[in-house]
Design an enzyme around this catalytic site. Structure first.
Site, short mmCIF file in Angstrom:
data_model
loop_
_atom_site.label_atom_id
_atom_site.label_comp_id
_atom_site.label_asym_id
_atom_site.label_seq_id
_atom_site.Cartn_x
_atom_site.Cartn_y
_atom_site.Cartn_z
N HIS A 102 24.86 13.72 23.81
CA HIS A 102 26.25 13.36 23.51
C HIS A 102 27.19 13.73 24.65
O HIS A 102 27.77 14.82 24.62
CB HIS A 102 26.71 14.09 22.25
CG HIS A 102 26.14 13.54 20.99
ND1 HIS A 102 26.67 12.44 20.36
CD2 HIS A 102 25.09 13.93 20.24
CE1 HIS A 102 25.97 12.17 19.26
NE2 HIS A 102 25.00 13.06 19.17
N CYS A 143 23.39 8.09 21.01
CA CYS A 143 22.70 8.60 19.82
C CYS A 143 22.44 7.46 18.83
O CYS A 143 21.66 6.57 19.10
CB CYS A 143 23.52 9.75 19.22
SG CYS A 143 22.56 10.78 18.10
N GLU A 182 30.14 12.67 25.02
CA GLU A 182 31.52 12.76 24.49
C GLU A 182 31.78 14.11 23.85
O GLU A 182 32.93 14.47 23.61
CB GLU A 182 31.78 11.60 23.51
CG GLU A 182 31.30 11.81 22.08
CD GLU A 182 29.79 11.72 21.87
OE1 GLU A 182 29.03 11.66 22.89
OE2 GLU A 182 29.34 11.75 20.71
#
Ligand SMILES: Nc1ncnc2c1ncn2[C@@H]1O[C@H](COP(=O)(O)OP(=O)(O)O)[C@@H](O)[C@H]1O
Ligand SMILES: [Mg+2]
Lengths: 230, 766, 85, 85
Positions: free
Chosen positions: A203, A86, A205
């Site tokens: 994302h 990002c 994560e």
């Protein structure tokens, strides 16, 4: 394996990246402050999401000049892994670690949603844990995710298998527009020529714990483990 | 010390006093307190601190009646935020705040700075913000101006919270002509802390330095607090330079720096410089500690040259904090702020002498005895009288309103209601909010309450804001009771035990007896419900004067509820998920249609008694639901609110677009009720549950004294929502319902999409 | 040393999608300004710079643009004016 | 009818906080451009407009700015140039 998570002023996914590394794949992680000059022996560097320097001027433009970035660029130059997520992707492009640039979403709006992605190349350091053409769902949350580059660069990326992820229609939402930001050729994530730097808008994560939905980001972190340990 | 007028300051005249919003009575009180004529600086200070916004002069006597205690309440009203213990040595700080007036003038910055302020209120308690919510009211989306306000506020809220990295997880948006000139923008923040790290904003310790930290002070927002304390008019347009610009990036740094400061042990108190900036933060901290303070305005880091004490004290520049450090620790404080690229300047000191004193270098420009500046503020209990017009509306026989011919097909009515912007999906809104950052949002926006897990424990918290202003308009006491009950129900549907509330009282001009009546009754109703449901009030905010020459907003007492989910296994979602599950209705259907969205949307009528709120039934319902959830018998739970049972069922089958299911429903048991009341009436204390084990749910309901019945089955292969009532059968295509529900707001916003994009572009940093 | 006020313009490179420019044009059309043929939107920056002379100020500003103020991949920049301040 | 190319500049109103300008100035300082005293960041727009004459083009552009292109609460605008296109 030790992961170094860079914290810029305005980073806000550093915590999530840290958690993913420590809790989901059980590895060591350290926060690295943007003013540091030392990666503290980290093998994998994560440039996390957020709004470094408020994203003022252009997303990632100011962060790229942080002292630590010199070390990150050198690390990447040695062929070591860098995961840029990002805002991290935006910084990596500004820093020249990856080609192209990320511009304001075509909708001119911030978008937070789960998004369908196709894994385009499963031979990279970051994607070998996925299977060929696997379609996964990851969260996105960004206002400047429109990947842009000149045609020559795009052709080269595609030709060399450097496109890692592409937006595809979500199985669950037929008819929904699949590309959330107007990126060229539906690109969601790319690797550099050396294959050791990954930049992506979604994302991974945020998708490692089944409690929060499909843990489709987990194989990405596991891929790095497999490959580096192999 | 002698106070001397600054050369160049205006002379105090009756006109100047009036301009500062002080009544003659208040001015006389000030002169009596000082025993002399105030200086210009003193007049400014008092005008801000005695404004409604800072002093609560029309609401405090009422607020005192609210229940505020429970064994787990660590901090009730009076601090920057309320705090409750959630076990494991952890606590949750939370508060809601309005930014209605600024948002009416400049929606983007107004809403953004509202989020900034509420974040600071929470992290100054030593809590790390973990969730944001909001509650929004606008006029009808048919107006281009309203679309601009709506889009601007949503973007402002999103950009600010997204940049700071706090997920916005829940909220509500209501559109009604009653809010046409006066949008309501309430923002709520929830933070997590260790019990022992709780920090209060109480100045203490003679000799302790007072330090201004964060952004520099500019001329923005001077007199914002008094601005928020008057009706909106043409003249408020002229006050536009008072607009404040937010800088979420600095806020993020301030957040990290403040938490580091609090944990460092170098400081004794910290407070946000919010409304009425430096003066209110310093005076309030002094009053809480009952100590004297002195502030030197020449030491305040200013953004512009030549700022006067008056301006420096009253500026509402954002992203600033006031800190009381321990003697000799100022350098440590400075070092921590420098790490985060922020400045810290010692601007004053806690003193033994009982005065509130402001100097400009050597010159004393303001001085008040003791803490009387805060404690001497006048309190008012104006006349209260219900408006005859509203009583007439309430008494109207709404059952006599004839059905429209289209209503012969209830699917038409249902589709109309699902397409009503108030009921329709708010995805257009929350898609602009990052709700997944911090990877703890287990249930995000879109269903009932949001659920945020507490890392390191098996617990989570459930959060929701609620209020139905139309109910409160028709019957303020009942409406406020419902606001609490509905928020509690939503939290329970997600698996949370309702614990405590924060509230935002958005009303008109309290000097009008009809408005004060509403305020008094609503506070009474809220108190009754909080007492019955065991959810004390830990804080809140009052926003009055939400009116313009065409009238006041609906009285809107917004409730921000925090609930505790005891185990992650209890987390429950709203939508049906599994073929063959039984659908159980907890609670009972009634013939009530007063005050409903149905009457407003279909008949353009705002009248009748709002549905009755039986608090005992609500408590029993919540107990039954939470028991059934704990037993593992509940697959999904969704409460019936706006649009009634039919809308709730429709939402259960299609609130997640692309994950649509069908359902067969049989409501024949209630065929004696008017169909429209059964389908669209908004009887309270009802929840729709889907379950693999209907017998267990029914038994648990019975044990808790809650009426319950199996009303249907989830059908994954069906594309219809079928409802049987006696001999009549209603069949709606789920796809059609989904289109009405999901496309309503996006389609309306498309009407001026490009203009909105342009108008908001100047603010776009994200 | 003198002080200069320098205006810099950074514009999206031609050929790249300019959603902001498009939104402005659409919005102007829908407001009735049908005579607007095209719009593009860039950044306008005003810098106050201390420098020995105008040439130095210009040269420095050029470097600031190349290094930070414009993205060489997607943007072009231009020094629009240099005034003594 | 002729075609005009009109450059418009929109800048944050003086006195209001300009966090973007501040961030850019700080960044320039840390890059070693310590001689930068201040930076303001605004928008630069170029419109192509059909109008009978320059006066009309200007007058129309003024209205576009007042109605849409600049936020009257927080920004000031200026027509920087009008060229025949
Ligand atoms: N302004 C908002 N911000 C974030 N989420 C919102 C907002 N408005 C509505 N939502 C979400 O949309 C869903 C439906 O809201 P609402 O209609 O108020 O629910 P209910 O009728 O159950 O009270 C909820 O999950 C709510 O949190
Ligand atoms: Mg609900």
């Amino acid at each position: 394996m030790k992961f170094g998570i860079i914290t810029f002023p305005g980073s806000n996914c550093d915590y999530d990246a840290y958690r993913a590394v420590v809790e989901a794949i059980g590895q060591e992680a350290v926060y690295l402050w943007h003013k540091d000059h030392d990666l503290q022996g980290s093998e994998v560097i994560v440039l996390p999401g957020g709004f470094s320097y408020g994203d003022y001027l252009r997303a990632g433009a100011i962060a790229r000049f942080s002292p630590i970035m010199r070390e990150v660029v050198a690390h990447a130059g040695r062929g070591a892994p860098v995961v840029a997520i990002c805002n991290g992707f935006q910084i990596a492009c500004e820093a020249g670690l990856l080609p192209g640039a990320l511009l304001r979403n075509e909708s001119l709006k911030f978008v937070c949603a789960p998004i369908g992605l196709r894994v385009e190349n499963t031979s990279t350091l970051f994607t070998n844990g996925y299977h060929e053409n696997q379609v996964i769902t990851l969260p996105i949350a960004h206002g400047d995710g429109r990947y842009s580059a000149d045609d020559e660069t795009l052709d080269r990326l595609e030709g060399e298998g450097q496109v890692a992820f592409r937006y595809v229609p979500n199985r669950n939402r037929p008819g929904d527009s699949c590309n959330p930001n107007g990126s060229m050729r539906d690109i969601a994530g790319i690797v550099n020529e050396g294959g050791n730097v990954l930049g992506m808008m979604p994302h991974p994560e945020r998708a490692v714990d089944p409690l929060l939905g499909a843990p489709d980001g987990l194989p990405l972190f596991e891929s790095i483990l497999h490959r580096v340990h192999a | 010390m002698t106070v001397t007028a600054r050369p160049g300051d205006p002379v105090i005249t009756p006109a100047l006093v009036a301009e500062h919003g002080l009544t003659t009575g208040e001015y006389d009180r000030l002169v009596a307190m000082l025993d002399r004529t105030p200086t210009f600086t003193e007049l400014g200070i008092v005008s801000a601190l005695w404004s409604e916004h800072c002093s609560y002069k029309h609401s405090r006597p009422l607020l005192k009646t609210l229940p505020t205690k429970a064994p787990y309440v660590l901090q009730g009203p009076g601090e920057n935020a309320g705090v409750i213990a959630i076990g494991d040595g952890l606590a949750v700080a939370f508060k809601i705040e309005s930014h209605n007036h600024p948002s009416a003038v400049e929606p983007y910055q107004g809403a953004a700075t509202g989020v900034g302020g509420i974040l600071r209120d929470v992290f100054t308690m030593g809590a790390r913000p973990i969730a944001l919510l909001n509650s929004l009211r606008f006029g009808s989306l048919d107006s281009a101006r309203v679309r601009y306000l709506f889009a601007g506020c949503v973007k402002g809220i999103g950009d600010y919270g997204n940049c700071v990295g706090i997920p916005t997880v829940a909220g509500e948006v209501v559109f009604d002509p009653a809010y046409e000139g006066n949008p309501l923008v309430n923002a709520m923040c929830v933070g997590l802390l260790k019990e022992e790290e709780l920090m209060l904003a109480v100045a203490q310790g003679v000799g302790n330095p007072i330090i201004a930290v964060g952004a520099r002070t500019g001329r923005d927002g001077i007199h914002g607090a008094s601005f928020a304390s008057e009706d909106l008019s043409e003249a408020s347009e002229a006050k536009r330079p008072r607009v404040q610009v937010g800088d979420p990036f600095t806020e993020k740094l301030l957040l990290e720096a403040s938490l580091e400061l609090i944990h460092s042990g170098h400081i004794v108190a910290i407070q946000d410089m919010g409304a009425a900036g430096l003066v209110s933060s310093s005076a309030e901290m002094a009053a809480r500690g009952d100590v004297g303070v002195v502030i030197d305005t020449l030491k305040v880091p200013a953004r512009e040259e030549g700022m006067t004490p008056y301006e420096l004290l009253l500026s509402e520049s954002q992203e600033r904090m006031l800190v009381v450090a321990k003697v000799g620790h100022a350098d440590h404080v400075r070092a921590i702020l420098e790490k985060w690229d922020l400045t810290a300047a010692v601007i004053g000191e806690v003193i033994a002498e009982p005065v509130y004193r402001v100097t400009e270098g050597e010159r004393v420009v303001a001085e008040f005895p003791g803490i009387r500046l805060v404690t001497d503020c006048p309190m008012y209990e104006p006349d209260a009288r219900e408006s005859d017009d509203i009583r007439t509306r309430r008494e109207q026989d709404v059952d006599a309103i004839a059905e429209r011919k289209e209503e012969a097909d209830p699917v038409w009515t249902l589709t109309e209601l699902l397409g009503s912007p108030t009921i329709a999906s708010k995805r257009w809104v929350f898609q602009q909010y990052d709700h997944t950052v911090r990877t703890s949002t287990v249930v995000g926006p879109g269903g009932d309450a949001a659920v945020v897990r507490i890392r390191g424990t098996d617990k989570a918290i459930a959060l929701k804001t609620d209020c139905n202003g139309r109910y409160t308009y028709l019957d303020p006491r009942e409406g406020a009771r419902i606001a609490v009950a509905e928020a509690a129900r939503n939290v329970a549907c997600a698996g949370g035990r309702p614990k405590a509330i924060t509230n935002n009282l958005n009303f008109g001009n309290p000097k009008r007896p009809e408005v004060y009546f509403q305020l008094r009754e609503a506070v009474a109703g809220m108190g009754e419900a909080c007492l019955a449901l065991g959810t004390p009030v830990t804080g809140g905010n009052v926003s009055l004067y939400n009116e313009n020459p065409t009238g006041a907003v609906y009285p809107t007492p917004v409730v921000g509820m925090v609930g505790l989910v005891e185990s992650l296994r209890h987390i429950t979602r709203s939508a049906f998920s599994t073929d063959g599950d039984a659908i159980v209705l907890l609670g009972n259907n009634t013939s009530e249609i007063g005050g409903s969205e149905y009457l407003q949307r279909i008949h353009d009528v705002v009248a009748g008694h709002p549905p009755r709120c039986d608090l005992e039934a609500e408590c029993a319902l919540i107990d039954a639901l939470l028991d059934a959830i704990a037993e593992g018998a509940v697959r999904s739970a969704h409460d019936c609110a706006d649009g009634g049972l039919a809308v709730a069922l429709a939402e259960c089958v299609m609130m997640e677009r692309g994950q649509q299911l069908g359902a067969d429903i049989d409501l024949s048991a209630w065929s004696s009720l008017p169909t429209r009341a059964l389908l669209f009436g908004e009887a309270q204390a009802r929840v729709v549950v889907s379950t693999p084990d209907a017998a267990a749910v029914l038994a648990t309901a019975r044990r808790n004294g809650v009426p319950a019945a199996v009303i249907g089955t989830v059908r994954s292969t069906s594309e219809s929502l079928n409802i049987t009532i006696g001999t009549s059968r209603i069949s709606a295509k789920v796809g059609t319902l989904a289109n009405a529900y999901h496309d309503a707001i996006p389609n309306i916003m498309l009407r001026s999409a490009s203009q909105l994009d342009v108008a908001l572009a100047s603010n776009a940093v994200a | 040393m003198s002080r200069y006020k320098i205006a810099v313009q950074v514009v999206p490179r031609r050929g790249l999608l300019d959603p902001q420019g498009k939104a402005v044009a659409d919005a102007l059309h829908s407001l009735g300004f049908s005579n607007v043929a095209s719009v593009y939107v860039g950044r306008h920056m005003v810098l106050e710079v201390e420098a020995a002379d105008e040439g130095t100020a210009r040269e420095q500003t050029n470097r600031m643009c190349a290094q930070l103020l414009a993205n060489p991949v997607t943007e072009d920049f231009e020094i629009a004016s240099v005034l003594s301040a």
